[in-house]
Design a protein around this motif. Structure first.
Motif, short mmCIF file in Angstrom:
data_model
loop_
_atom_site.label_atom_id
_atom_site.label_comp_id
_atom_site.label_asym_id
_atom_site.label_seq_id
_atom_site.Cartn_x
_atom_site.Cartn_y
_atom_site.Cartn_z
N VAL A 277 -57.33 30.85 -1.33
CA VAL A 277 -57.86 30.38 -0.05
C VAL A 277 -57.00 30.92 1.09
N SER A 278 -55.71 30.83 0.92
CA SER A 278 -54.81 31.25 1.99
C SER A 278 -54.94 32.76 2.25
N LYS A 279 -55.16 33.54 1.19
CA LYS A 279 -55.35 34.99 1.40
C LYS A 279 -56.64 35.27 2.17
N ILE A 280 -57.70 34.57 1.80
CA ILE A 280 -58.98 34.80 2.49
C ILE A 280 -58.87 34.40 3.96
N LEU A 281 -58.21 33.27 4.21
CA LEU A 281 -58.08 32.82 5.59
C LEU A 281 -57.30 33.84 6.42
N SER A 282 -56.22 34.35 5.86
CA SER A 282 -55.45 35.26 6.70
C SER A 282 -56.23 36.56 6.91
N LYS A 283 -57.05 36.95 5.93
CA LYS A 283 -57.91 38.13 6.14
C LYS A 283 -58.86 37.91 7.32
N HIS A 284 -59.28 36.65 7.51
CA HIS A 284 -60.20 36.34 8.60
C HIS A 284 -59.47 35.98 9.90
N GLY A 285 -58.17 36.05 9.88
CA GLY A 285 -57.43 35.73 11.09
C GLY A 285 -57.35 34.23 11.38
N VAL A 286 -57.71 33.42 10.38
CA VAL A 286 -57.63 31.97 10.56
C VAL A 286 -56.24 31.52 10.09
N SER A 287 -55.53 30.80 10.96
CA SER A 287 -54.18 30.38 10.56
C SER A 287 -54.19 28.94 10.07
N VAL A 288 -53.36 28.69 9.07
CA VAL A 288 -53.29 27.33 8.52
C VAL A 288 -52.20 26.55 9.26
N PRO C 8 -55.10 34.84 -17.20
CA PRO C 8 -54.28 33.76 -17.76
C PRO C 8 -52.78 34.08 -17.71
N ASN C 9 -52.43 35.35 -17.72
CA ASN C 9 -51.01 35.70 -17.70
C ASN C 9 -50.39 35.58 -16.31
N ASP C 10 -51.25 35.43 -15.27
CA ASP C 10 -50.73 35.37 -13.91
C ASP C 10 -50.68 33.96 -13.35
N VAL C 11 -51.00 32.96 -14.16
CA VAL C 11 -51.12 31.60 -13.64
C VAL C 11 -49.85 31.14 -12.94
N VAL C 12 -48.72 31.32 -13.58
CA VAL C 12 -47.47 30.80 -13.01
C VAL C 12 -47.11 31.55 -11.72
N VAL C 13 -47.21 32.86 -11.77
CA VAL C 13 -46.90 33.68 -10.60
C VAL C 13 -47.79 33.30 -9.41
N GLU C 14 -49.07 33.13 -9.67
CA GLU C 14 -50.00 32.84 -8.58
C GLU C 14 -49.86 31.40 -8.08
N ALA C 15 -49.57 30.48 -8.99
CA ALA C 15 -49.35 29.10 -8.55
C ALA C 15 -48.12 29.05 -7.64
N LEU C 16 -47.10 29.82 -7.95
CA LEU C 16 -45.90 29.85 -7.10
C LEU C 16 -46.22 30.45 -5.73
N LEU C 17 -47.11 31.44 -5.69
CA LEU C 17 -47.55 31.96 -4.38
C LEU C 17 -48.25 30.85 -3.60
N GLY C 18 -49.04 30.06 -4.31
CA GLY C 18 -49.72 28.94 -3.66
C GLY C 18 -48.74 27.90 -3.14
N VAL C 19 -47.73 27.59 -3.94
CA VAL C 19 -46.71 26.63 -3.52
C VAL C 19 -46.01 27.14 -2.26
N GLU C 20 -45.68 28.40 -2.27
CA GLU C 20 -45.00 28.99 -1.11
C GLU C 20 -45.88 28.91 0.14
N ALA C 21 -47.16 29.24 -0.03
CA ALA C 21 -48.07 29.22 1.12
C ALA C 21 -48.28 27.80 1.63
N ALA C 22 -48.30 26.84 0.71
CA ALA C 22 -48.65 25.47 1.10
C ALA C 22 -47.47 24.67 1.64
N HIS C 23 -46.26 25.08 1.35
CA HIS C 23 -45.11 24.24 1.70
C HIS C 23 -44.06 25.03 2.46
#
Ligand SMILES: Nc1ncnc2c1ncn2[C@@H]1O[C@H](COP(=O)(O)OP(=O)(O)O)[C@@H](O)[C@H]1O
Ligand SMILES: Nc1ncnc2c1ncn2[C@@H]1O[C@H](COP(=O)(O)OP(=O)(O)O)[C@@H](O)[C@H]1O
Ligand SMILES: [Mg+2]
Ligand SMILES: [Mg+2]
Ligand SMILES: [Mg+2]
Ligand SMILES: [Mg+2]
Lengths: 333, 211, 333, 211
Positions: A277-288, C8-23
């Motif tokens: 979601v965050s990647k798509i938003l930044s592609k659209h210039g929408v900031s979280v 399935p092999n990228d789950v941990v890596v991508e979840a950590l990207l999500g954690v970084e983006a969200a927090h």
């Protein structure tokens, strides 16, 4: 049916006993199935109540507390509460400044809340204003139909309107900010599995191992279409495109981005979704401006996720950041 | 034997409806699973069980108060869409009938018509929205037409039952525009509406008992 | 396999990207898969790190922040992280007052943390103390075996030790309070369904529609025994009896009562469970000083619940109540 | 042809082991599903893929550095119980062998013994704990005994392979006392240990390549 329950007919009653035991700040009117703040009514503060079918926990009972709801009415699983409950809740929280009813747009919820407001006006003369949420872009909007469902925006609205009430705004002002939230928020959801209503005992719909339902609500109802199971990246695109184009959200907009789990999906997957979601938003210039990741408006044990975007300005942001102390959302206090 | 409907008969109607709902509970829920949220059977069963109990509590009463009691009980126990709709249906019938020991076939017709109007006032459904309206409206029409054609109560109710069943079956090909099924859009086509199914049971119960 | 994931092999890596983006308060060292506080290291404060296999979210990454962990190492799903990760985390958070390693008692975790401590001592001279949690009463305790698993107590320990470190206690004192928590806490869990390790692609075990596994850990491993599915009331008895008799907990004791969801069980069921747990505790004269209800230490999308009791005194309670600001636990700030 | 083991042969051993692990990945995970957490195949496959890549990076090197590199890579990429155990196994072999272009059969035996001792030092397993020890220890014993009996390298490795397979099969009836399987208590009986299975592949790879 694999659930940690006793008699399927007692789920709501027993869960409310659990809520009462676990949260000493809250009170439960068991006869009316109303969860309310221990300090209600707060004289001079606008009261805010909501309610709906159970099975969406923490919505709404988990959002009762300082800075959010004053009371929540719990219906049977996926069944709107009855007017008696909303009437009781309205009386419990009316501190003289009027009461806001937050209603998700479902035929049953709207009609039962309507009857409650009629009863409240007749019985107590309470000043009641209703705000209806209808943010689900999976449903075609039209005056000929029941309209869009109220889903994820409800959570954000309850927080923001709660903060407005807590800071002392009057009923019209609280209702206005609530309507603004609904007007600026959009959601859509996808289900990987069905869920089982306890009293029904078997899954509401059958879904193949390689299928998912796109455009589901929060009542285990089938969605708009059934498609092959897709990777998170494609699922995020599938639900964000209709959301972004509906308001529309565009470059320069700031949003609260809410990635919600539908009950059976674990947090690790929600973070994978949030990344997409965050990647798509930044592609659209929408900031979280603020993120929210977790299972806050659920559909029993359904696996899946919904995404809600709320376009925010300084007013909404400062209300979002205001202190809140409820079982499910808490910060600043 | 006159064509008057006594409170004993009305009481039997409500109880018979409760019985049919209990029997068809799973079927109603199954229909609601396909295009709704799998609770219509449980909702009405909970409500009608409470309605029967409320009549037990009430004891002997006039036609109006009896049906008003049923309506209030349904409003207070069912919830969802069907609670206010069935509740209003019974409440409006109760209002029309007044506190009397028996009513004529014509009065019953007026009550059913008022009930139907109440459903429309509450839910704003129109014909072919794929709701309980589509089974109940033809039934009320058929009952009134039957009386006009000079039929007795039982025969007019027989026509109403047939019309309700036909209206119920006719919901299958409809595209839902009201209620939860409307969210499904095209996918609502090909499924029988749960509310139309339950309201056909209400009419069937009348035909079984009001004679 | 129905998951909101990509490869399935990228789950941990991508979840950590999500954690970084969200927090935004947190930082992620992606090379080492370490989530750490943005303000680390805090000079003079004891650093606390933990880590383990992924699939238990929010444990551990969701507990990084003020008043709790300084860093968390994410291993592959259900696989202990490697020593390099703990070494990197130790360096990131060492503010000169030493670093506490919180280790759940699994052969892999213990050995990898051991190697990391050896490396840290050799490479940086950092003062490292390890505390091992082993609270799972479903496992027979014995010096001949791997001993008991570390489960729910880990969450409570990380909160309490985190508060002790935040208030400036030294490494030995923080380690002592952590050991006290482990010594006074006991847990047990039950699974209604298995879970699916992404890289494996199918459920770890098969469970009939009328069966459940009693005494499971948090890695999708089968439990101690398979029994017929039972009502929540009986399940609560089944897991509380061994917990209560093990410490033992008795009349007059005050506890933190933690009813945990294993990932696929929705909150409404956890409240039904909490109600049963609370009834059993009051029957035994055990009073609940603080409740915690939610999915905090999970096993991917497994349906089920675990219960943890921690016997508390004033010290532990005041540390529990101290402010905490992490993605998953937050209060007082 | 002498019985010396060249670095080319050691390189082939590591690659052959990686190949066998990739082939048996799902089987190992299946075994680990029954009494563990369904990751043993993925763990070793990840580790051995990285180990092979690390040898590619390393280029020509002596026997000791080569096996040390493999051990370090396993420690850094596998995690779980098998990472430190297999890592230590290779690290200890590397330490014993030193930076030489080839080693004798006796030196290989000493390295295997050191590897086994490393596994025991790290994991504290004893015979019949139902771990990789139960396949690896008999293999090392058999290899040493074979050399003592005057067998050549290939034949001694053949005996080691048979002993490892036998040791692996013997884990099935054991009750686990170490590792994750120990949590199952009696329920661990009747399942073959995943680590014993993978270490038998390590010995088989040696028999395939070290000649
Ligand atoms: N606006 C409406 N007017 C008339 N009937 C309606 C309306 N909306 C829904 N219904 C009826 O209600 C039935 C569903 O009732 P029920 O399942 O008990 O409530 P809910 O949809 O809230 O779960 C539908 O099958 C339909 O016949
Ligand atoms: N203490 C120990 N000593 C020797 N081998 C062990 C020990 N504990 C576990 N093992 C081996 O490790 C294997 C499991 O490895 P793996 O699945 O990769 O790690 P984990 O158990 O951490 O998931 C077991 O089958 C067993 O052979
Ligand atoms: Mg409903
Ligand atoms: Mg329904
Ligand atoms: Mg593992
Ligand atoms: Mg394993």
């Amino acid at each position: 049916m694999k659930k940690l329950i006793n008699d399927p007919n007692d789920v709501v009653v027993e869960a409310l006993l659990g809520v009462e035991a676990a949260h000493p700040d809250l009170r439960v009117d068991h006869a009316n199935k109303v969860v309310y703040r221990g300090d209600a009514p707060k004289p001079g503060k606008v009261g805010i109540i909501s309610g709906g079918g159970s099975g969406h926990e923490p919505l709404h009972g988990g959002f009762v507390g300082l800075g959010m709801l004053d009371a929540a009415c719990a219906g049977e699983v996926f069944t709107s509460p009855v007017p008696d409950q909303m009437l009781a809740a309205t009386k419990l929280v009316d501190g003289g400044a009027g009461v806001l009813h937050v209603v998700k747009n479902y035929t049953g919820d709207v009609m039962n809340f309507e009857m409650a407001a009629e009863l409240a006006a007749a019985e107590t003369g309470a000043n009641v204003v209703s705000v209806v949420t209808d943010d689900d872009v999976a449903v075609q909007d039209s005056t000929w139909t029941a309209g869009r469902r109220g889903v994820g925006v409800t959570v954000l609205l309850e927080k923001i309107a709660g903060a407005a009430a807590e800071e002392g705004r009057d009923l019209d002002a609280v209702a206005a900010v609530a309507r603004k939230v609904n007007a600026q928020g959009r959601s859509m959801g996808v289900a990987l599995t069905s869920c089982t209503v306890p009293a029904a005992g078997s899954p509401t719909f059958q879904l193949g191992e390689d299928e998912m339902e796109v455009g589901v609500g929060i009542h285990g109802e089938p969605g708009r279409r059934r498609v092959p199971l897709a990777p998170a990246k494609e699922i995020a695109e599938m639900i964000l495109e209709p959301i972004l184009s509906d308001l529309p959200f565009g470059s320069g907009d700031a949003v609260i981005a809410f990635v919600n789990g539908l009950g059976g999906t674990p947090l690790i997957e929600l973070y994978v979704m949030y990344n997409e979601v965050s990647k798509i938003l930044s592609k659209h210039g929408v900031s979280v401006a603020r993120p929210l990741v977790g299972s806050y408006i659920t559909s029993l044990e359904m696996a899946g996720s919904s995404v809600t975007l709320l376009k925010v300005d300084d007013e909404l942001l400062s209300l979002w950041d205001a202190p809140v102390r409820t079982p499910a959302l808490r910060w600043g206090i | 034997m006159t064509d008057d409907v006594t409170t004993v008969a009305l009481d039997a109607w409500v109880r018979r409806f409760a019985e049919l709902i209990a029997q068809e509970r799973d079927h109603l829920t199954e229909l609601d699973s396909a295009i709704g949220d799998a609770d219509h059977g449980a909702n009405l069963d909970r409500g009608m069980t409470a309605a029967v109990a409320s009549l037990d509590d009430l004891g002997p009463a006039g036609a109006g108060p009896m049906l008003t009691k049923v309506g209030m009980t349904l409003v207070s126990t069912v919830g969802g869409a069907s609670g206010p709709l069935y509740g209003t249906l019974f409440l409006r019938m109760g209002t029309v009938l007044g506190d009397v020991p028996s009513v004529s076939a014509e009065q019953l017709g007026a009550a059913l018509r008022a009930g139907l109007d109440g459903v429309v006032a509450r839910g704003k459904a129109q014909a072919e929205d794929k709701t309980m309206y589509d089974a109940f409206a033809p039934a009320v029409d058929a009952f009134e037409a039957g009386l006009k054609d000079g039929l007795g109560l039982a025969d007019a109710l027989g026509r109403a039952r047939a019309a309700a069943d036909e209206g119920r079956d006719a919901t299958t090909p409809m595209l839902a525009r009201k209620g939860r099924a409307s969210y499904l859009g095209e996918r609502s086509v090909g499924h029988q509406d749960p509310g139309a199914t339950s309201v056909a049971l209400l009419v069937a119960a009348a035909a079984d008992t009001l004679r």
